[in-house]
Design a protein around this motif. Structure first.
Motif, PDB file in Angstrom:
ATOM      1  N   GLN A 105       0.825  -1.203   0.000  1.00 59.86           N
ATOM      2  CA  GLN A 105       0.000   0.000   0.000  1.00 59.86           C
ATOM      3  C   GLN A 105       0.864   1.260   0.000  1.00 59.86           C
ATOM      4  O   GLN A 105       1.823   1.368   0.769  1.00 59.86           O
ATOM      5  CB  GLN A 105      -0.919   0.023   1.223  1.00 59.86           C
ATOM      6  CG  GLN A 105      -1.878   1.216   1.246  1.00 59.86           C
ATOM      7  CD  GLN A 105      -2.683   1.282   2.528  1.00 59.86           C
ATOM      8  OE1 GLN A 105      -2.345   2.046   3.430  1.00 59.86           O
ATOM      9  NE2 GLN A 105      -3.728   0.479   2.631  1.00 59.86           N
ATOM     10  N   HIS A 106       0.496   2.181  -0.878  1.00 59.70           N
ATOM     11  CA  HIS A 106       1.106   3.514  -0.888  1.00 59.70           C
ATOM     12  C   HIS A 106       0.111   4.521  -0.313  1.00 59.70           C
ATOM     13  O   HIS A 106      -1.076   4.480  -0.616  1.00 59.70           O
ATOM     14  CB  HIS A 106       1.458   3.939  -2.318  1.00 59.70           C
ATOM     15  CG  HIS A 106       1.726   5.421  -2.433  1.00 59.70           C
ATOM     16  ND1 HIS A 106       0.711   6.332  -2.697  1.00 59.70           N
ATOM     17  CD2 HIS A 106       2.850   6.139  -2.282  1.00 59.70           C
ATOM     18  CE1 HIS A 106       1.223   7.547  -2.713  1.00 59.70           C
ATOM     19  NE2 HIS A 106       2.515   7.463  -2.458  1.00 59.70           N
ATOM     20  N   TYR A 107       0.617   5.444   0.526  1.00 60.24           N
ATOM     21  CA  TYR A 107      -0.315   6.429   1.082  1.00 60.24           C
ATOM     22  C   TYR A 107       0.312   7.781   1.415  1.00 60.24           C
ATOM     23  O   TYR A 107      -0.416   8.769   1.575  1.00 60.24           O
ATOM     24  CB  TYR A 107      -0.951   5.882   2.368  1.00 60.24           C
ATOM     25  CG  TYR A 107      -0.027   5.883   3.569  1.00 60.24           C
ATOM     26  CD1 TYR A 107      -0.077   6.911   4.508  1.00 60.24           C
ATOM     27  CD2 TYR A 107       0.903   4.867   3.757  1.00 60.24           C
ATOM     28  CE1 TYR A 107       0.779   6.925   5.595  1.00 60.24           C
ATOM     29  CE2 TYR A 107       1.753   4.870   4.841  1.00 60.24           C
ATOM     30  CZ  TYR A 107       1.695   5.896   5.763  1.00 60.24           C
ATOM     31  OH  TYR A 107       2.548   5.905   6.828  1.00 60.24           O
ATOM     32  N   ASP A 108       1.630   7.875   1.514  1.00 59.05           N
ATOM     33  CA  ASP A 108       2.201   9.034   2.215  1.00 59.05           C
ATOM     34  C   ASP A 108       2.882  10.069   1.324  1.00 59.05           C
ATOM     35  O   ASP A 108       3.632  10.901   1.820  1.00 59.05           O
ATOM     36  CB  ASP A 108       3.158   8.572   3.309  1.00 59.05           C
ATOM     37  CG  ASP A 108       4.476   8.035   2.766  1.00 59.05           C
ATOM     38  OD1 ASP A 108       4.487   7.576   1.596  1.00 59.05           O
ATOM     39  OD2 ASP A 108       5.479   8.065   3.496  1.00 59.05           O
ATOM     40  N   THR A 109       2.603  10.053   0.001  1.00 56.91           N
ATOM     41  CA  THR A 109       3.109  11.144  -0.834  1.00 56.91           C
ATOM     42  C   THR A 109       2.140  12.315  -0.711  1.00 56.91           C
ATOM     43  O   THR A 109       1.034  12.270  -1.255  1.00 56.91           O
ATOM     44  CB  THR A 109       3.235  10.704  -2.296  1.00 56.91           C
ATOM     45  OG1 THR A 109       4.104   9.572  -2.367  1.00 56.91           O
ATOM     46  CG2 THR A 109       3.802  11.833  -3.152  1.00 56.91           C
ATOM     47  N   ASN A 110       2.559  13.347  -0.001  1.00 54.28           N
ATOM     48  CA  ASN A 110       1.619  14.419   0.354  1.00 54.28           C
ATOM     49  C   ASN A 110       2.097  15.819  -0.006  1.00 54.28           C
ATOM     50  O   ASN A 110       1.440  16.788   0.349  1.00 54.28           O
ATOM     51  CB  ASN A 110       1.326  14.369   1.861  1.00 54.28           C
ATOM     52  CG  ASN A 110       0.432  13.209   2.238  1.00 54.28           C
ATOM     53  OD1 ASN A 110      -0.580  12.961   1.588  1.00 54.28           O
ATOM     54  ND2 ASN A 110       0.818  12.472   3.265  1.00 54.28           N
ATOM     55  N   HIS A 111       3.217  15.935  -0.693  1.00 56.19           N
ATOM     56  CA  HIS A 111       3.750  17.279  -0.968  1.00 56.19           C
ATOM     57  C   HIS A 111       2.800  18.066  -1.865  1.00 56.19           C
ATOM     58  O   HIS A 111       2.288  17.558  -2.861  1.00 56.19           O
ATOM     59  CB  HIS A 111       5.125  17.183  -1.612  1.00 56.19           C
ATOM     60  CG  HIS A 111       5.981  18.372  -1.313  1.00 56.19           C
ATOM     61  ND1 HIS A 111       5.726  19.632  -1.795  1.00 56.19           N
ATOM     62  CD2 HIS A 111       7.085  18.493  -0.524  1.00 56.19           C
ATOM     63  CE1 HIS A 111       6.631  20.474  -1.358  1.00 56.19           C
ATOM     64  NE2 HIS A 111       7.472  19.808  -0.578  1.00 56.19           N
ATOM     65  N   SER A 112       2.549  19.305  -1.511  1.00 58.97           N
ATOM     66  CA  SER A 112       1.605  20.121  -2.277  1.00 58.97           C
ATOM     67  C   SER A 112       2.212  20.662  -3.568  1.00 58.97           C
ATOM     68  O   SER A 112       1.471  21.005  -4.500  1.00 58.97           O
ATOM     69  CB  SER A 112       1.097  21.286  -1.423  1.00 58.97           C
ATOM     70  OG  SER A 112       2.173  22.100  -0.997  1.00 58.97           O
ATOM     71  N   ASP A 113       3.536  20.759  -3.619  1.00 56.57           N
ATOM     72  CA  ASP A 113       4.203  21.157  -4.857  1.00 56.57           C
ATOM     73  C   ASP A 113       4.153  19.982  -5.826  1.00 56.57           C
ATOM     74  O   ASP A 113       4.704  18.918  -5.553  1.00 56.57           O
ATOM     75  CB  ASP A 113       5.654  21.555  -4.573  1.00 56.57           C
ATOM     76  CG  ASP A 113       6.394  21.977  -5.825  1.00 56.57           C
ATOM     77  OD1 ASP A 113       6.803  21.090  -6.596  1.00 56.57           O
ATOM     78  OD2 ASP A 113       6.566  23.195  -6.033  1.00 56.57           O
ATOM     79  N   TYR A 114       3.502  20.178  -6.971  1.00 57.10           N
ATOM     80  CA  TYR A 114       3.237  19.036  -7.844  1.00 57.10           C
ATOM     81  C   TYR A 114       4.520  18.365  -8.327  1.00 57.10           C
ATOM     82  O   TYR A 114       4.605  17.126  -8.353  1.00 57.10           O
ATOM     83  CB  TYR A 114       2.398  19.438  -9.056  1.00 57.10           C
ATOM     84  CG  TYR A 114       2.149  18.265  -9.969  1.00 57.10           C
ATOM     85  CD1 TYR A 114       1.223  17.284  -9.626  1.00 57.10           C
ATOM     86  CD2 TYR A 114       2.889  18.099 -11.145  1.00 57.10           C
ATOM     87  CE1 TYR A 114       1.021  16.173 -10.430  1.00 57.10           C
ATOM     88  CE2 TYR A 114       2.693  16.989 -11.960  1.00 57.10           C
ATOM     89  CZ  TYR A 114       1.755  16.029 -11.590  1.00 57.10           C
ATOM     90  OH  TYR A 114       1.577  14.925 -12.381  1.00 57.10           O
ATOM     91  N   ASN A 115       5.508  19.125  -8.718  1.00 59.56           N
ATOM     92  CA  ASN A 115       6.737  18.529  -9.244  1.00 59.56           C
ATOM     93  C   ASN A 115       7.433  17.666  -8.194  1.00 59.56           C
ATOM     94  O   ASN A 115       7.919  16.560  -8.492  1.00 59.56           O
ATOM     95  CB  ASN A 115       7.678  19.616  -9.750  1.00 59.56           C
ATOM     96  CG  ASN A 115       7.146  20.303 -11.001  1.00 59.56           C
ATOM     97  OD1 ASN A 115       6.457  19.681 -11.825  1.00 59.56           O
ATOM     98  ND2 ASN A 115       7.445  21.588 -11.151  1.00 59.56           N
ATOM     99  N   LYS A 116       7.457  18.145  -6.955  1.00 57.34           N
ATOM    100  CA  LYS A 116       8.052  17.351  -5.880  1.00 57.34           C
ATOM    101  C   LYS A 116       7.205  16.119  -5.586  1.00 57.34           C
ATOM    102  O   LYS A 116       7.736  15.036  -5.331  1.00 57.34           O
ATOM    103  CB  LYS A 116       8.223  18.211  -4.631  1.00 57.34           C
ATOM    104  CG  LYS A 116       9.256  19.323  -4.781  1.00 57.34           C
ATOM    105  CD  LYS A 116       9.365  20.160  -3.516  1.00 57.34           C
ATOM    106  CE  LYS A 116      10.407  21.260  -3.684  1.00 57.34           C
ATOM    107  NZ  LYS A 116      10.519  22.125  -2.474  1.00 57.34           N
ATOM    108  N   HIS A 117       5.894  16.310  -5.622  1.00 56.30           N
ATOM    109  CA  HIS A 117       4.982  15.198  -5.407  1.00 56.30           C
ATOM    110  C   HIS A 117       5.206  14.110  -6.464  1.00 56.30           C
ATOM    111  O   HIS A 117       5.296  12.914  -6.132  1.00 56.30           O
ATOM    112  CB  HIS A 117       3.539  15.712  -5.473  1.00 56.30           C
ATOM    113  CG  HIS A 117       2.509  14.728  -5.044  1.00 56.30           C
ATOM    114  ND1 HIS A 117       1.759  14.878  -3.900  1.00 56.30           N
ATOM    115  CD2 HIS A 117       2.080  13.557  -5.610  1.00 56.30           C
ATOM    116  CE1 HIS A 117       0.934  13.855  -3.762  1.00 56.30           C
ATOM    117  NE2 HIS A 117       1.098  13.057  -4.799  1.00 56.30           N
TER     118      HIS A 117
END
Length: 285
Positions: A74-86
């Motif tokens: 399970q993946h769940y923790d990619t939360n960066h608001s900057d799209y490129n970093k996300h």
């Protein structure tokens, strides 16, 4: 009306049940795997944090193999608001897990505030992983992600024909503050694209009832059972070989607690075993 399935009346299909590692990470690996196998689970759904050490992943897989326990990642923790970093973080997560065998990947993907095109590029990362590794990636219906609401997810499903879901409809019940009586078309297309079920029961004011065994929650439980019935019926009518289900009642803060003492109102482990046993009786295994 409750619908029960008889394996002699419909094509045979294996249903495998997975225990959430969420809420059980206080156990030593071997104790955990012994516990889930003794309870009757086929495997574990394992949420992997981006920062989890590779050695811990190695140990987890080695111990799972000792007990013949299958793994859904399970993946769940990619939360960066900057799209490129996300985007970069999401891609790096798939690189992190690429050498570990698993039944499938369940991904909480994107953000509710990203554009369609931005979220679509994240799906493309997942699709490339599937093409390379032969492991199906499913996108979970979840608050805060692209799939936070039934009507929004419907748009994605209509435009992206190969998009497949983990159905956790408890989130949509909470977001819509209803049992989705007025969104039948959105629910129907989601059910038709479902490959994995999170069997947690929500209610209009929250994503998790306190205890599905309690009579006051019978109506909420039955709403969810009827949705899951439809998933199982579609899979069987299509002669599919396998469906996976994770009973996914969670710990605090999903689990309501008493004020001050913070004592959970119910036992997470017992509830999930109850749900597994209920669904095995209803659908088989």
């Amino acid at each position: 009306m409750e619908v029960f399935f008889n394996n002699y009346e419909m094509p045979m299909m294996t249903i495998n049940y997975f225990c959430p590692y969420w809420g059980n990470d206080h156990f030593k690996n071997e104790d955990f795997f012994k516990k889930i196998k003794d309870a009757g689970y086929d495997g574990v759904e394992f949420a992997i944090e981006s920062q989890l050490e590779q050695k811990k992943l190695d140990n987890f897989w080695n111990d799972a193999e000792k007990f013949n326990a299958e793994i859904i990642v399970q993946h769940y923790d990619t939360n960066h608001s900057d799209y490129n970093k996300h985007y970069d973080m999401y891609a790096a997560w798939f690189d992190k897990i690429s050498d570990y065998p698993c039944v499938k990947v369940n991904s909480q993907t994107g953000k509710d505030y990203f554009t369609f095109e931005q979220n679509k590029k994240l799906f493309d990362i997942a699709s490339a992983f599937t093409q390379k590794k032969g492991i199906q990636v499913l996108h979970e219906t979840h608050r805060n992600k692209f799939s936070f609401a039934a009507h929004i997810t419907k748009i994605y499903l209509e435009k992206i024909k190969d998009l497949k879901l983990t159905l956790d409809i408890s989130h949509w019940v909470n977001v819509a503050e209803s049992f989705l009586e007025d969104q039948e078309a959105a629910v129907a297309i989601a059910i038709s694209r479902t490959e994995h079920i999170h069997a947690r029961v929500g209610f209009p004011e929250g994503p998790q009832i306190s205890d599905p065994r309690a009579p006051e929650w019978k109506s909420a439980l039955n709403h969810h059972l009827l949705w899951w019935d439809k998933v199982v019926a579609l899979k069987k009518s299509a002669h599919e070989k396998e469906l996976t289900i994770t009973p996914e009642f969670g710990p605090q803060p999903y689990m309501p607690v008493l004020p001050y003492s913070q004592t959970p109102l119910s036992n997470q482990w017992d509830i999930n075993v109850f749900m597994m046993d209920l669904l095995k009786k209803r659908y088989g295994s």
